[in-house]
Design a protein around this motif. Structure first.
Motif, short mmCIF file in Angstrom:
data_model
loop_
_atom_site.label_atom_id
_atom_site.label_comp_id
_atom_site.label_asym_id
_atom_site.label_seq_id
_atom_site.Cartn_x
_atom_site.Cartn_y
_atom_site.Cartn_z
N LEU A 1 -4.07 10.58 2.79
CA LEU A 1 -4.48 10.37 4.19
C LEU A 1 -5.27 9.08 4.32
O LEU A 1 -5.06 8.29 5.25
CB LEU A 1 -5.29 11.56 4.68
CG LEU A 1 -5.83 11.46 6.11
CD1 LEU A 1 -4.68 11.37 7.11
CD2 LEU A 1 -6.73 12.66 6.43
N VAL A 2 -6.18 8.84 3.39
CA VAL A 2 -6.97 7.60 3.42
C VAL A 2 -6.07 6.39 3.25
O VAL A 2 -6.21 5.38 3.97
CB VAL A 2 -8.05 7.64 2.32
CG1 VAL A 2 -8.74 6.29 2.19
CG2 VAL A 2 -9.09 8.71 2.64
N ARG B 1 -3.63 -4.74 12.41
CA ARG B 1 -4.31 -6.02 12.29
C ARG B 1 -3.34 -7.16 12.16
O ARG B 1 -3.50 -8.23 12.78
CB ARG B 1 -5.26 -6.00 11.08
CG ARG B 1 -6.09 -7.27 10.92
CD ARG B 1 -6.97 -7.17 9.71
NE ARG B 1 -7.74 -8.40 9.55
CZ ARG B 1 -8.56 -8.63 8.52
NH1 ARG B 1 -8.72 -7.71 7.58
NH2 ARG B 1 -9.21 -9.78 8.43
N HIS B 2 -2.26 -6.96 11.37
CA HIS B 2 -1.25 -8.00 11.21
C HIS B 2 -0.49 -8.23 12.52
O HIS B 2 -0.11 -9.37 12.85
CB HIS B 2 -0.28 -7.64 10.10
CG HIS B 2 0.82 -8.61 9.90
ND1 HIS B 2 0.60 -9.89 9.41
CD2 HIS B 2 2.16 -8.51 10.14
CE1 HIS B 2 1.76 -10.54 9.36
NE2 HIS B 2 2.71 -9.73 9.78
N ALA B 3 -0.26 -7.14 13.30
CA ALA B 3 0.45 -7.28 14.57
C ALA B 3 -0.38 -8.09 15.57
O ALA B 3 0.18 -8.85 16.38
CB ALA B 3 0.76 -5.91 15.15
N ARG B 4 -1.69 -7.95 15.52
CA ARG B 4 -2.54 -8.73 16.43
C ARG B 4 -2.60 -10.20 16.02
O ARG B 4 -2.80 -11.08 16.84
CB ARG B 4 -3.96 -8.16 16.46
CG ARG B 4 -4.04 -6.80 17.13
CD ARG B 4 -5.49 -6.46 17.48
NE ARG B 4 -6.34 -6.44 16.29
CZ ARG B 4 -6.61 -5.34 15.60
NH1 ARG B 4 -6.10 -4.18 15.96
NH2 ARG B 4 -7.40 -5.38 14.54
N GLN C 1 -3.16 1.80 5.62
CA GLN C 1 -1.89 1.12 5.89
C GLN C 1 -1.71 0.87 7.39
O GLN C 1 -1.30 -0.23 7.80
CB GLN C 1 -0.74 1.97 5.36
CG GLN C 1 0.63 1.40 5.65
CD GLN C 1 1.73 2.39 5.31
OE1 GLN C 1 1.45 3.52 4.95
NE2 GLN C 1 2.96 1.97 5.45
N GLN C 2 -2.01 1.86 8.23
CA GLN C 2 -1.88 1.68 9.67
C GLN C 2 -2.85 0.61 10.19
O GLN C 2 -2.50 -0.17 11.08
CB GLN C 2 -2.13 3.02 10.38
CG GLN C 2 -1.05 4.04 10.13
CD GLN C 2 -1.34 5.35 10.84
OE1 GLN C 2 -2.35 5.50 11.53
NE2 GLN C 2 -0.47 6.33 10.65
N VAL D 1 0.83 -1.20 0.00
CA VAL D 1 0.00 0.00 0.00
C VAL D 1 0.87 1.25 0.00
O VAL D 1 0.56 2.25 -0.67
CB VAL D 1 -0.96 -0.01 1.21
CG1 VAL D 1 -1.69 1.31 1.34
CG2 VAL D 1 -1.96 -1.15 1.07
N THR D 2 1.98 1.22 0.75
CA THR D 2 2.90 2.35 0.75
C THR D 2 3.48 2.59 -0.64
O THR D 2 3.54 3.73 -1.12
CB THR D 2 4.03 2.11 1.76
OG1 THR D 2 3.48 1.94 3.06
CG2 THR D 2 5.00 3.28 1.78
N GLY D 3 3.92 1.53 -1.30
CA GLY D 3 4.44 1.67 -2.66
C GLY D 3 3.38 2.18 -3.61
O GLY D 3 3.67 3.01 -4.49
#
Length: 289
Positions: free
Chosen positions: A274-275, A286-289, A280-281, A211-213
Motif C-alpha cells: 500500500l505504501v 507529480r510527473h503529470a504536473r 507510485q501514484q 517502483v511498480t517493478g
C-alpha cells in the motif's frame, strides 16, 4: 403562468448517473466483484477467521515468538534487498534491450522471461548446485574470497534476485519504448548534457514503472518457496523463511499457528505494498504536473 412538465423518463433517471459510452457496466462489475470475492477475498477471509481462533493474546504470542520474528526478518529483509538489486540491474537490462541493437538481442530478451517459465524447484536445485561450496561458482568464491553463498542468507538473496528480475524488466521496458524522443532532443538542443537529460527527462517518466517493478519483485520474493528452500539451508533463526515455517507448522498439525503466521505475513505485505502504491501514484501525479 405556464407550467412546463418535464418528461417522465428524465424524472425517473437519477441526477448523479452519467450515461456510459460502453454498455454492460453493471454486469461486468458484478462479475468482477464475484470473481475476486471467490478467488481472493474468500480464502483470505478464511485464513483470518482461522487465525482468530487463537484470540488476540494467542495470536500475538504466536507471531512474536523468536523463531517467527527471525523468519520475518529473513523473508522481508532479503526480499527487499533482492528487489533493490533487481531495480538497478533490471533497469539496466531494459535500457540495453530498448536503446541498443546488437546481435542476439532477441535471444537475450527471451532469456529474461526464463524465471517465469522455469519451475521454481528446478531453479532452486540449479542455483544450489552452482553456488555450493564445490559448485562452478561457489568453489572459486570460497577459495578466492572465503565467501560462502549456498546455505547462507546470501544464497537466499541470489535466489530471490533470480526469480524477481523479469518483473522489473517487463515493467520498465514498455515505458522506456514509449518515451517520445522529442523530449530528449529538446533537452539536448537547450544545452543539457546526457546526464542532465537522463535525470531530468527520462528518469522522472520511468520512476513510477520502476517502483511498480520493485513492488512486484518484492511481493514475489516474500512469498517464494520452491527456489529458496534448496539453497537456503533452512536453519531456524538464520536462513528459515516464512513460507517454510508455515509448511513446518502444517506438518506438525498446528493449523491455527500456521494461519496466524500467514495472517501476519498478509498484513505486513499489504501495508508495504500500500505504501509503495501510494508512492507510485504520488510520483505519477507529480510527473503529470
Amino acid at each position: 403562468m405556464t407550467v412546463i412538465n418535464a418528461p417522465a423518463t428524465a424524472l425517473r433517471q437519477p441526477f448523479f448517473k452519467k450515461p456510459s459510452i460502453l454498455p454492460g457496466f453493471g454486469l461486468t462489475l458484478g462479475f468482477t466483484l464475484s470473481y475476486l470475492g471467490v478467488l481472493v477475498l474468500l480464502p483470505l477471509a478464511a485464513l483470518v477467521v482461522k487465525a482468530g481462533g487463537l484470540g488476540w493474546v494467542g495470536f500475538w504470542t504466536a507471531v512474536t515468538s523468536p523463531r517467527v520474528l527471525a523468519a520475518f526478518q529473513v523473508s522481508f529483509g532479503l526480499s527487499f534487498v533482492a528487489a533493490l538489486v533487481n531495480a538497478v540491474f533490471g533497469f539496466l537490462v531494459a535500457w540495453v534491450l530498448v536503446r541498443y541493437d546488437f546481435p542476439g538481442r532477441r535471444l537475450v530478451d527471451a532469456l529474461v522471461d526464463l524465471p517465469f517459465a522455469l519451475p521454481t524447484a528446478v531453479a532452486g536445485i540449479a542455483l544450489s548446485a552452482l553456488y555450493a561450496p564445490n559448485g562452478w561458482v561457489g568453489k572459486p568464491l570460497n577459495d578466492l574470497f572465503g565467501l560462502k553463498v549456498a546455505f547462507t542468507p546470501i544464497g537466499i538473496a541470489v535466489a530471490l534476485t533470480f526469480i524477481g528480475l523479469p518483473f522489473v524488466v517487463r515493467t520498465v521496458q514498455p515505458i522506456l519504448q514509449d518515451l517520445p524522443p522529442e523530449e530528449e532532443e529538446a533537452a539536448a538542443s537547450l544545452g543539457a548534457s546526457r546526464l542532465q537529460t537522463f535525470f531530468s527527462v527520462i528518469m522522472p517518466a520511468l520512476l513510477p514503472a520502476l517502483v511498480t517493478g520493485f513492488a512486484l519483485s518484492f511481493a514475489r520474493g516474500v512469498g517464494e518457496y520452491g527456489s529458496v528452500i534448496f539453497i537456503a539451508g533452512n536453519m531456524p533463526g538464520l536462513t528459515e523463511i516464512l513460507p517454510l515455517l508455515i509448511v513446518i507448522k502444517l506438518e506438525q498439525y498446528d493449523y491455527v499457528g500456521s494461519a496466524a503466521v500467514g495472517t501476519a505475513m498478509l498484513l505486513v505485505s499489504f501495508l508495504m505494498l500500500l505504501v509503495l502504491n501510494l508512492l507510485q501514484q504520488w510520483m505519477r501525479s507529480r510527473h503529470a504536473r
